[in-house]
Design a protein around this motif. Structure first.
Motif, PDB file in Angstrom:
ATOM      1  N   THR A  27       0.867  -1.267   0.153  1.00 39.92           N
ATOM      2  CA  THR A  27      -0.048   0.070   0.008  1.00 39.92           C
ATOM      3  C   THR A  27       0.820   1.357   0.099  1.00 39.92           C
ATOM      4  O   THR A  27       1.937   1.491   0.894  1.00 39.92           O
ATOM      5  N   ILE A  28       0.737   2.043  -1.018  1.00 46.49           N
ATOM      6  CA  ILE A  28       1.323   3.390  -1.067  1.00 46.49           C
ATOM      7  C   ILE A  28       1.083   4.341  -0.384  1.00 46.49           C
ATOM      8  O   ILE A  28      -0.123   4.186   0.293  1.00 46.49           O
ATOM      9  N   ARG A  29       1.575   5.571  -0.169  1.00 42.67           N
ATOM     10  CA  ARG A  29       1.155   6.731   0.817  1.00 42.67           C
ATOM     11  C   ARG A  29      -0.097   7.160   0.585  1.00 42.67           C
ATOM     12  O   ARG A  29      -0.786   7.738   1.241  1.00 42.67           O
ATOM     13  N   CYS A  30      -0.833   7.178  -0.649  1.00 40.62           N
ATOM     14  CA  CYS A  30      -2.287   7.848  -1.025  1.00 40.62           C
ATOM     15  C   CYS A  30      -3.040   6.824  -0.736  1.00 40.62           C
ATOM     16  O   CYS A  30      -4.217   6.947  -0.749  1.00 40.62           O
ATOM     17  N   GLY A  31      -2.713   5.398  -0.452  1.00 37.31           N
ATOM     18  CA  GLY A  31      -3.661   4.638   0.271  1.00 37.31           C
ATOM     19  C   GLY A  31      -4.402   3.405  -0.867  1.00 37.31           C
ATOM     20  O   GLY A  31      -4.721   2.446  -0.241  1.00 37.31           O
ATOM     21  N   HIS A  32      -3.821   3.327  -1.940  1.00 41.10           N
ATOM     22  CA  HIS A  32      -4.185   2.561  -3.051  1.00 41.10           C
ATOM     23  C   HIS A  32      -2.993   1.363  -2.773  1.00 41.10           C
ATOM     24  O   HIS A  32      -1.736   1.610  -2.587  1.00 41.10           O
ATOM     25  N   SER A  33      -3.621   0.036  -3.343  1.00 40.21           N
ATOM     26  CA  SER A  33      -2.832  -1.123  -2.932  1.00 40.21           C
ATOM     27  C   SER A  33      -2.675  -1.737  -4.342  1.00 40.21           C
ATOM     28  O   SER A  33      -3.477  -1.567  -5.426  1.00 40.21           O
ATOM     29  N   TYR A  34      -1.194  -2.262  -4.509  1.00 40.71           N
ATOM     30  CA  TYR A  34      -1.102  -3.162  -5.645  1.00 40.71           C
ATOM     31  C   TYR A  34      -0.141  -4.575  -5.295  1.00 40.71           C
ATOM     32  O   TYR A  34       0.341  -4.463  -4.372  1.00 40.71           O
ATOM     33  N   CYS A  35      -0.037  -5.126  -6.457  1.00 37.17           N
ATOM     34  CA  CYS A  35       0.782  -6.267  -6.295  1.00 37.17           C
ATOM     35  C   CYS A  35       2.270  -5.578  -6.226  1.00 37.17           C
ATOM     36  O   CYS A  35       2.571  -4.602  -6.989  1.00 37.17           O
TER      37      CYS A  35
END
Length: 552
Positions: A27-35
């Protein structure tokens, strides 16, 4: 509802980049999650600009963030996978280039399942739900996904065109009647659509009836084709039997003539040999008596001479043989030739009747062939002769309908690639297709032809009418007719007349020549397939003339 919940879980736990369930989620700082691998690859491509962004919201980060696995999200994903939730298929609900895309989706666009012609947006299954749940939106008109929604916007007022101007026959918005379409007959687009839909239904019923009629026609034509094939096959079979019988009769007559000749030959030869033997015996007897008479004439005893003289002088000679002039069986081939000529004349005359019987078979979906001169005149054509094709010794007159062969070349003819330079010929200006009829009045002797135009090209081997496979010609003189095609001349019988009618049915492949007097008589008929436009042609010899008659 369970299916809807599963769909929500899949979207919640899917990577916005690969669209599959998250693997090693970060999860990056903006809150969105990715592989982890997906976002690394995405940022690797951005490294050149030293600016790294979120693929979903676009927020930028400098320097490149350090990625740490989201252990809580990973644990939740493990529980989700235990429920049986799998990665979505690669093409699950997502738009390909040929699809209409959802206007609300971010990231990779899903394909739209409906378009709203009021909102002028296209929605996937998820984003279409408000049109089913929100009361004001329920009244909107949903249609199949369309890429042409912007065509529903008025170019003058930037409003949705919900009305229709019957005066100008075009869609308009609710502001157009104020100015551009003031006092015009306007109705709502829905009302006009309903009325036209009703008209379309009537038109569909008409078309469906026509389809039914055409299908019935197709069935009838199929039956007609079967009947034509059956009738033609039987006619061919019966005709072959008749011609076989005719050939057998001719062969039998030939055999009879041969047998009679051989029998007569044997009889006459036997008679001649019997006479020959008898004559030889008489000759031998006469020679013997000649010897006795010779001896008696040389005796010196007159008593012996007087005693034997009466006996020796008795004659036993047979009567003299009177042989006719040496003409034996020469008359037989002459008689057979006469039979052949008469049979040829009969076949030539009867062939016209056979040809007529073939042609008089009704051609499907077309008018019957004309039979009287009045019927032929319905197809009369206004034909003129083309001076650019005329041989230099041919003078054209009477509105270029009359051709006369002159003694000297005509100086006013210029060089032209279509001019005949070897043959006394000229072509018509008009090409002939469909059904055409014309009449030619002639003097002394002419050739009346129908030809393809390339017959006139000197550089392609110019030929006379009837001397190739591109032209058909009737030769007319005061004492005979003859038909010429591909250098083969066929004698034609019929009443002599200085006027000949020509009938052409291009599509049916029929070309007929008629002797015109008080009645019309078929001189010759051609059945073929024409492959190029045809032209009328006239050939005239020295001091001869031919004119295409005015029939209208």
């Amino acid at each position: 509802m369970a299916e809807k919940g599963v769909q929500l879980d899949r979207e919640t736990f899917s990577c916005p980049i690969c669209l599959n369930l998250l693997t090693d989620p970060v999860t990056i700082r903006c809150g969105h999650s990715y592989c982890m691998s997906c976002i690394k690859s995405f940022w690797d491509e951005e490294d050149e600009n030293k600016i790294h962004s979120c693929p979903q919201c676009g927020q930028t980060f400098t320097p490149r963030p350090v990625l740490l696995k989201n252990t809580m999200l990973a644990a939740a994903l493990e529980e989700v996978r235990k429920t049986g939730l799998q990665d979505a298929p690669a093409d699950h609900c997502y738009a390909e280039p040929e699809h209409v895309v959802c206007d609300f989706c971010t990231g990779r666009k899903r394909k739209a399942i409906k378009s709203c012609i009021v909102c002028l947006v296209s929605c996937c299954e998820k984003h279409l739900q408000p049109h089913y749940d929100v009361v004001p939106l329920k009244k909107h008109k949903l249609v199949n996904p369309s890429k042409k929604l912007q065509e529903n916007i008025c170019s003058h007022h930037d409003e949705v065109m919900t009305m229709f101007c019957r005066t100008d026959q075009q869609r308009i918005c609710h502001l157009c009647p104020v100015n551009e379409h003031k006092d015009h007959d306007t109705v709502s687009a829905a009302a006009e659509s309903a009325e036209r839909r009703a008209e379309l239904e009537v038109n569909r019923q008409t078309i469906q009836q026509r389809i039914q009629d055409k299908e019935n026609d197709v069935k009838e034509l199929e039956q007609e084709v079967e009947a034509i094939n059956s009738s033609a096959d039987k006619a061919v079979e019966d005709s072959e039997k008749i011609f076989t019988e005719l050939i057998r009769l001719i062969e039998e007559r030939g055999s009879d003539v041969k047998q009679e000749l051989r029998t007569r030959q044997e009889t006459e030869v036997t008679r001649a040999k019997e006479h020959q033997e008898k004559l030889k015996e008489e000759i031998a007897e006469l020679k013997r008596k000649d010897d006795e008479l010779k001896q008696l004439s040389q005796t010196e005893d007159y008593n012996e001479l007087l005693h034997n003289y009466p006996f020796l002088s008795e004659s036993t000679a047979s009567p003299s043989i009177h042989i006719r002039p040496r003409k034996y069986f020469e008359d037989v081939p002459t008689a057979v030739s006469e039979v052949r000529d008469k049979l040829q004349d009969v076949l030539s005359q009867q062939w016209t009747n056979i040809s007529l019987a073939v042609i008089e078979v009704d051609v499907l979906l077309s008018e019957p062939q004309p039979k009287t001169r009045d019927e032929f005149l319905k197809y009369s054509s206004n034909i003129t002769l083309d001076s650019d094709t005329a041989y230099r010794h041919i003078s054209l007159s009477d509105g270029n309908r009359k051709a006369t062969r002159m003694q000297h070349q005509l100086r006013y003819y210029s060089s032209h690639p279509e001019r005949y330079v070897y043959w006394n010929q000229v072509l018509s200006t008009e090409n002939l297709t469909g059904r055409c009829y014309w009449e030619v009045e002639w003097s002394e002797g002419v050739g009346i032809a129908v030809t393809y135009k390339n017959n006139s090209r000197a550089d392609s081997g110019e030929t006379g009418f009837g001397y190739d496979d591109k032209s058909w010609a009737l030769s007319c003189s005061n004492d005979s007719y003859g038909f010429m095609y591909n250098s083969v001349r066929t004698p034609v019988s019929g009443p002599r007349s200085n006027k000949v009618g020509v009938y052409l049915d291009y599509s049916a492949g029929i070309l007929s020549f008629y002797s015109i007097s008080e009645t019309m008589t078929v001189l010759h008929r051609v059945l073929t397939t024409f492959t190029e436009p045809l032209y009328a042609g006239i050939r005239v010899n020295f001091r001869e003339a031919a004119e295409i008659c005015k029939l209208k």
